[in-house]
Design an enzyme around this catalytic site. Structure first.
Site, mmCIF file in Angstrom:
data_model
loop_
_atom_site.group_PDB
_atom_site.id
_atom_site.type_symbol
_atom_site.label_atom_id
_atom_site.label_comp_id
_atom_site.label_asym_id
_atom_site.label_seq_id
_atom_site.Cartn_x
_atom_site.Cartn_y
_atom_site.Cartn_z
ATOM 1 N N ASP A 1 -18.455 2.565 -48.679
ATOM 2 C CA ASP A 1 -18.535 1.449 -49.624
ATOM 3 C C ASP A 1 -19.876 0.753 -49.430
ATOM 4 O O ASP A 1 -20.748 1.233 -48.671
ATOM 5 C CB ASP A 1 -17.306 0.523 -49.509
ATOM 6 C CG ASP A 1 -17.341 -0.431 -48.315
ATOM 7 O OD1 ASP A 1 -18.285 -0.350 -47.509
ATOM 8 O OD2 ASP A 1 -16.415 -1.252 -48.197
ATOM 9 N N HIS A 2 -20.044 -0.386 -50.081
ATOM 10 C CA HIS A 2 -21.323 -1.101 -50.043
ATOM 11 C C HIS A 2 -21.647 -1.652 -48.652
ATOM 12 O O HIS A 2 -22.788 -2.007 -48.388
ATOM 13 C CB HIS A 2 -21.289 -2.255 -51.048
ATOM 14 C CG HIS A 2 -20.093 -3.136 -50.852
ATOM 15 N ND1 HIS A 2 -18.820 -2.751 -51.252
ATOM 16 C CD2 HIS A 2 -19.942 -4.341 -50.254
ATOM 17 C CE1 HIS A 2 -17.959 -3.694 -50.921
ATOM 18 N NE2 HIS A 2 -18.609 -4.662 -50.316
ATOM 19 N N CYS B 1 -17.074 2.081 -44.053
ATOM 20 C CA CYS B 1 -17.051 0.794 -44.748
ATOM 21 C C CYS B 1 -17.609 -0.230 -43.752
ATOM 22 O O CYS B 1 -18.190 0.154 -42.739
ATOM 23 C CB CYS B 1 -15.653 0.448 -45.265
ATOM 24 S SG CYS B 1 -14.402 0.122 -44.006
ATOM 25 N N THR C 1 -16.247 -2.334 -41.574
ATOM 26 C CA THR C 1 -15.666 -2.205 -40.240
ATOM 27 C C THR C 1 -15.219 -0.781 -39.906
ATOM 28 O O THR C 1 -14.984 -0.477 -38.735
ATOM 29 C CB THR C 1 -14.416 -3.091 -40.118
ATOM 30 O OG1 THR C 1 -13.485 -2.680 -41.137
ATOM 31 C CG2 THR C 1 -14.759 -4.574 -40.279
ATOM 32 N N HIS D 1 -7.989 16.304 -28.983
ATOM 33 C CA HIS D 1 -6.550 16.038 -28.896
ATOM 34 C C HIS D 1 -5.880 15.849 -30.244
ATOM 35 O O HIS D 1 -4.706 16.201 -30.401
ATOM 36 C CB HIS D 1 -6.294 14.782 -28.039
ATOM 37 C CG HIS D 1 -6.552 14.995 -26.586
ATOM 38 N ND1 HIS D 1 -6.165 14.089 -25.618
ATOM 39 C CD2 HIS D 1 -7.159 16.017 -25.921
ATOM 40 C CE1 HIS D 1 -6.511 14.546 -24.414
ATOM 41 N NE2 HIS D 1 -7.136 15.701 -24.575
ATOM 42 N N HIS E 1 -1.390 19.804 -27.458
ATOM 43 C CA HIS E 1 -1.865 18.891 -28.499
ATOM 44 C C HIS E 1 -1.507 19.395 -29.894
ATOM 45 O O HIS E 1 -1.326 18.608 -30.814
ATOM 46 C CB HIS E 1 -3.369 18.663 -28.360
ATOM 47 C CG HIS E 1 -3.736 18.116 -27.025
ATOM 48 N ND1 HIS E 1 -3.333 16.866 -26.599
ATOM 49 C CD2 HIS E 1 -4.421 18.666 -25.979
ATOM 50 C CE1 HIS E 1 -3.769 16.664 -25.370
ATOM 51 N NE2 HIS E 1 -4.425 17.734 -24.967
#
Ligand code: RB5
Length: 149
Positions: A8-9, A66, A68, A99, A134
């Site tokens: 995103d921006h 994005c 975060t 894993h 796993h």
């Protein structure tokens, strides 16, 4: 390896940096689904573009970004077939491949600097799934998709 990338921006500059890092790998082909400017876009739309390429087999892996990395990773994990890992360090990047067999990596453009993000991406694209015990756990993760209404 085919990689589809999108942000995103909040992470366009980091996306561009990651494309430069991926250029170090002659066997990697990158498709960038945007966004390409500073105009605000909705990260679930970007997650859908990247992850539908991965779930359909058009791409082997995806990278989503994005501000975060949180919102776009949540959105990515709603899409069938996707195991998206938000990584802010190299150890997590290695573990998400060894894993969890993560097929999509999420990064936060307002959280992780260019240097650490580049290392995270190098590890993500070069680390293989360990399998064994796993594999059973990853199969159980994927079975959750069919269990939920
Ligand atoms: C957009 O302002 C911001 O909310 C987004 O980039 C992301 O950080 C959401 O998780």
């Amino acid at each position: 390896m085919k990689i589809t990338i999108g942000s995103d921006h909040g992470a366009v500059a980091l996306k561009d940096e990651i494309k430069t890092v991926l250029g170090e790998f002659p066997d990697i082909e990158v498709t960038d689904v945007g966004t390409f400017g500073t105009d605000s876009v909705d990260y679930p739309d970007i997650a859908e573009k990247v992850c539908s390429a991965v779930s359909s087999g058009q791409a082997d892996r995806g990278i989503v970004l994005c501000g975060t990395g949180i919102g776009i990773s949540i959105a990515a994990n709603k899409i069938n077939g996707i195991r998206c890992a938000l990584a802010t360090d190299v150890y997590s990047a290695r573990m998400c491949r060894e894993h969890n067999n993560a097929n999509v990596l999420a990064l936060g453009g307002r959280v992780t600097g260019f240097g650490p993000a580049g290392e995270i991406v190098r590890v993500f694209v070069t680390t293989e799934f360990t399998g064994g015990r796993h594999a059973r756990r990853v199969e159980k993760i994927m079975a959750l998709e069919g269990k939920q209404k």
